[in-house]
Design an enzyme around this catalytic site. Structure first.
Site, PDB file in Angstrom:
ATOM      1  N   SER A 198       0.824  -1.175   0.026  1.00 39.22           N
ATOM      2  CA  SER A 198      -0.076  -0.005   0.212  1.00 39.22           C
ATOM      3  C   SER A 198       0.846   1.401  -0.001  1.00 39.22           C
ATOM      4  O   SER A 198       0.356   2.252  -0.598  1.00 39.22           O
ATOM      5  CB  SER A 198      -0.912   0.109   1.177  1.00 39.22           C
ATOM      6  OG  SER A 198      -0.060   0.030   2.324  1.00 39.22           O
ATOM      7  N   TYR A 220      -4.014   0.979   3.974  1.00 37.00           N
ATOM      8  CA  TYR A 220      -5.108   0.026   3.517  1.00 37.00           C
ATOM      9  C   TYR A 220      -5.729  -0.532   4.616  1.00 37.00           C
ATOM     10  O   TYR A 220      -6.773  -1.161   4.853  1.00 37.00           O
ATOM     11  CB  TYR A 220      -4.474  -1.251   2.643  1.00 37.00           C
ATOM     12  CG  TYR A 220      -4.330  -1.029   1.385  1.00 37.00           C
ATOM     13  CD1 TYR A 220      -4.372   0.579   0.559  1.00 37.00           C
ATOM     14  CD2 TYR A 220      -4.132  -1.886   0.319  1.00 37.00           C
ATOM     15  CE1 TYR A 220      -4.200   0.559  -0.902  1.00 37.00           C
ATOM     16  CE2 TYR A 220      -3.782  -1.922  -1.055  1.00 37.00           C
ATOM     17  CZ  TYR A 220      -4.115  -0.681  -1.507  1.00 37.00           C
ATOM     18  OH  TYR A 220      -3.610  -0.220  -2.878  1.00 37.00           O
ATOM     19  N   GLY A 221      -5.028  -0.569   5.933  1.00 35.85           N
ATOM     20  CA  GLY A 221      -5.398  -1.180   7.198  1.00 35.85           C
ATOM     21  C   GLY A 221      -6.749  -1.177   7.618  1.00 35.85           C
ATOM     22  O   GLY A 221      -7.169  -2.050   8.197  1.00 35.85           O
ATOM     23  N   CYS A 235       2.826  -6.903   1.522  1.00 37.16           N
ATOM     24  CA  CYS A 235       1.935  -6.306   2.436  1.00 37.16           C
ATOM     25  C   CYS A 235       0.923  -7.339   3.411  1.00 37.16           C
ATOM     26  O   CYS A 235       0.294  -8.193   2.526  1.00 37.16           O
ATOM     27  CB  CYS A 235       1.029  -5.430   1.691  1.00 37.16           C
ATOM     28  SG  CYS A 235      -0.379  -4.483   2.452  1.00 37.16           S
ATOM     29  N   ASN A 236       0.945  -7.275   4.506  1.00 39.45           N
ATOM     30  CA  ASN A 236       0.240  -8.421   5.215  1.00 39.45           C
ATOM     31  C   ASN A 236      -1.414  -8.274   5.090  1.00 39.45           C
ATOM     32  O   ASN A 236      -2.180  -9.246   4.961  1.00 39.45           O
ATOM     33  CB  ASN A 236       0.313  -8.195   6.691  1.00 39.45           C
ATOM     34  CG  ASN A 236       1.569  -8.793   6.956  1.00 39.45           C
ATOM     35  OD1 ASN A 236       1.930  -9.937   7.255  1.00 39.45           O
ATOM     36  ND2 ASN A 236       2.856  -8.033   6.804  1.00 39.45           N
ATOM     37  N   THR A 237      -1.804  -6.854   5.032  1.00 39.90           N
ATOM     38  CA  THR A 237      -3.275  -6.608   4.732  1.00 39.90           C
ATOM     39  C   THR A 237      -3.689  -7.170   3.427  1.00 39.90           C
ATOM     40  O   THR A 237      -4.699  -7.702   3.568  1.00 39.90           O
ATOM     41  CB  THR A 237      -3.636  -4.862   4.894  1.00 39.90           C
ATOM     42  OG1 THR A 237      -2.625  -4.649   6.031  1.00 39.90           O
ATOM     43  CG2 THR A 237      -4.797  -4.715   4.862  1.00 39.90           C
ATOM     44  N   GLU A 290       4.310   6.060   7.854  1.00 39.62           N
ATOM     45  CA  GLU A 290       4.234   6.708   6.542  1.00 39.62           C
ATOM     46  C   GLU A 290       4.411   8.149   6.739  1.00 39.62           C
ATOM     47  O   GLU A 290       4.801   8.949   5.652  1.00 39.62           O
ATOM     48  CB  GLU A 290       3.001   6.673   5.989  1.00 39.62           C
ATOM     49  CG  GLU A 290       2.267   5.164   5.315  1.00 39.62           C
ATOM     50  CD  GLU A 290       3.016   5.084   4.114  1.00 39.62           C
ATOM     51  OE1 GLU A 290       2.785   5.698   3.131  1.00 39.62           O
ATOM     52  OE2 GLU A 290       3.591   3.642   3.980  1.00 39.62           O
ATOM     53  N   CYS A 339       3.269  -6.669   9.994  1.00 41.67           N
ATOM     54  CA  CYS A 339       2.889  -5.851   9.007  1.00 41.67           C
ATOM     55  C   CYS A 339       4.250  -5.104   8.487  1.00 41.67           C
ATOM     56  O   CYS A 339       5.011  -4.942   9.211  1.00 41.67           O
ATOM     57  CB  CYS A 339       2.095  -4.494   9.806  1.00 41.67           C
ATOM     58  SG  CYS A 339       2.057  -2.870   8.848  1.00 41.67           S
ATOM     59  N   THR A 340       4.270  -5.037   7.163  1.00 37.80           N
ATOM     60  CA  THR A 340       5.664  -4.503   6.806  1.00 37.80           C
ATOM     61  C   THR A 340       6.304  -3.292   7.128  1.00 37.80           C
ATOM     62  O   THR A 340       7.298  -2.841   6.605  1.00 37.80           O
ATOM     63  CB  THR A 340       5.772  -4.751   5.081  1.00 37.80           C
ATOM     64  OG1 THR A 340       4.658  -3.945   4.560  1.00 37.80           O
ATOM     65  CG2 THR A 340       5.153  -6.065   4.960  1.00 37.80           C
ATOM     66  N   HIS A 341       5.335  -2.308   7.557  1.00 41.73           N
ATOM     67  CA  HIS A 341       5.917  -1.048   7.816  1.00 41.73           C
ATOM     68  C   HIS A 341       6.538  -1.007   9.271  1.00 41.73           C
ATOM     69  O   HIS A 341       7.274  -0.273   9.828  1.00 41.73           O
ATOM     70  CB  HIS A 341       4.479  -0.287   8.254  1.00 41.73           C
ATOM     71  CG  HIS A 341       3.971   0.475   6.796  1.00 41.73           C
ATOM     72  ND1 HIS A 341       3.588  -0.252   5.948  1.00 41.73           N
ATOM     73  CD2 HIS A 341       4.020   1.649   6.363  1.00 41.73           C
ATOM     74  CE1 HIS A 341       3.126   0.333   5.006  1.00 41.73           C
ATOM     75  NE2 HIS A 341       3.358   1.834   5.467  1.00 41.73           N
TER      76      HIS A 341
HETATM   77  N1  DGL Z   1       2.353  -2.492   5.189  1.00 49.18           N
HETATM   78  C1  DGL Z   1       0.961  -3.170   5.091  1.00 49.18           C
HETATM   79  C2  DGL Z   1       0.969  -4.508   5.816  1.00 49.18           C
HETATM   80  O1  DGL Z   1       1.902  -5.151   5.900  1.00 49.18           O
HETATM   81  C3  DGL Z   1      -0.204  -2.174   5.827  1.00 49.18           C
HETATM   82  C4  DGL Z   1       0.007  -0.521   5.570  1.00 49.18           C
HETATM   83  C5  DGL Z   1      -1.522  -0.085   5.460  1.00 49.18           C
HETATM   84  O2  DGL Z   1      -2.074  -0.156   6.508  1.00 49.18           O
HETATM   85  O3  DGL Z   1      -1.671   0.068   4.209  1.00 49.18           O
HETATM   86  O4  DGL Z   1      -0.029  -4.859   6.591  1.00 49.18           O
END
Ligand code: DGL
Length: 303
Positions: free
Chosen positions: A41, A72-73, A103-105, A188, A222-224
């Site tokens: 995302s 996206y979360g 991205c996990n979401t 972000e 979550c990759t962030h």
């Molecule tokens: N990086 C995304 C993940 O691993 C989530 C980021 C988002 O909420 O957009 O879930």
């Protein structure tokens, strides 16, 4: 009879749309070998890309961040699916034969539908892989108490994807999820080192450990979140192992390509990296240099 009708150029209303549809799908994506695609995302997937690139620098890569529509979360299943589907289709159009949802979401909410519904129609030879499975495979070897905590976006946690996948593979493991909706915006907006981040990190760690005090492994789902590692460690009791996905996803991809030489042959190996974003290219390259410690060249696209 069907083939006879096509050969004779006799298109009934029933078969004409089928023929046109087939032609359109096969023309949609290049059939030649191409780069590995990565999608997130926003910037978070760069933590995965970084590890994959370190492990396999010889391949070509295209990274796409949908920064204009991130995060996206907190979005619904349908919206995450539609956005992810558009991004994957765009990466296929750019020549990718293999796309990693970094991205996990998106892995939780869109991967299965894309694999089951879209790929067979688009091109059954292409592949889309996620980050949840390679993470889940390893948790049993890390936890001694068999009590695991997962932190992720609201979307990932409410989808129960980790609980379901771990339950399938290791039914003896107790999984507790904690949604941390403020953590992605902190990353972000480049606020992950700020004192403001302390409050939200501590709040969720404390809550998770109050729900299950026996947790000995915390999975960053979550990759962030790897950017918040220092903050998380500061509030995490010392006996708890912090489990970050990047390296494991990278190793799992290398292993996948060894087991699937037919896919490996479809990947070009020129050592190049391209970055695409739906937001401003300038903003992306500024942020990406923080994530990756190196300048990157970026183009803005529309999905
Ligand atoms: N990086 C995304 C993940 O691993 C989530 C980021 C988002 O909420 O957009 O879930």
């Amino acid at each position: 009879n069907f083939f006879y009708r096509i050969k004779e150029g006799v298109f009934s209303e029933r078969i004409a749309p089928f023929v046109l549809y087939k032609r359109k799908v096969s023309d949609m994506f290049p059939q030649t070998p191409g780069p590995i695609g990565l999608f997130d995302s926003g910037y978070g997937g760069l933590t995965i890309f970084d590890k994959i690139h370190q492990l396999m620098p010889g391949y070509d890569y295209v990274y796409l961040g949908d920064n204009a529509r991130s995060p996206y979360g907190t979005r619904s299943f349908e919206v995450v699916y539609q956005f992810t589907r558009q991004a994957v289709s765009r990466l296929f159009e750019s020549g990718c034969q293999l796309v990693i949802l970094a991205c996990n979401t998106a892995s939780a909410k869109a991967l299965r539908t894309i694999q089951q519904k879209d790929l067979p129609v688009w091109d059954p030879g292409r592949r889309v892989l996620g980050v949840i499975r390679p993470t889940v495979e390893l948790v049993d070897t890390i936890s001694r108490t068999k009590h695991i905590g997962i932190v992720g976006t609201s979307g990932t946690i409410t989808s129960n994807s980790y609980t379901i996948e771990i339950g399938r593979m290791y039914p003896h493991i107790q999984v507790t999820g904690e949604a941390c909706p403020m953590w992605v915006p902190l990353v972000e907006n480049n606020e992950f080192n700020s004192p403001g981040a302390d409050y939200f990190v501590k709040k969720h760690i404390d809550h998770l450990l109050s729900v299950d005090p026996q947790i000995d492994t915390l999975v960053l789902g979550c990759t962030h979140y790897p950017l918040l590692t220092d903050k998380i460690r500061a509030f995490l009791p010392s006996g708890i192992t912090l489990f970050s996905q990047g390296e494991h996803v990278a190793e799992s991809l290398r292993d996948y390509l060894r087991r699937h030489p037919e896919m490996d042959r479809k990947l070009t190996k020129g050592g190049s990296c391209r970055f695409l974003t739906t937001e401003s290219a300038e903003k992306f390259s500024e942020a990406a240099s923080i994530f990756m410690n190196t300048p990157v060249s970026v183009s803005q696209i529309e999905l």
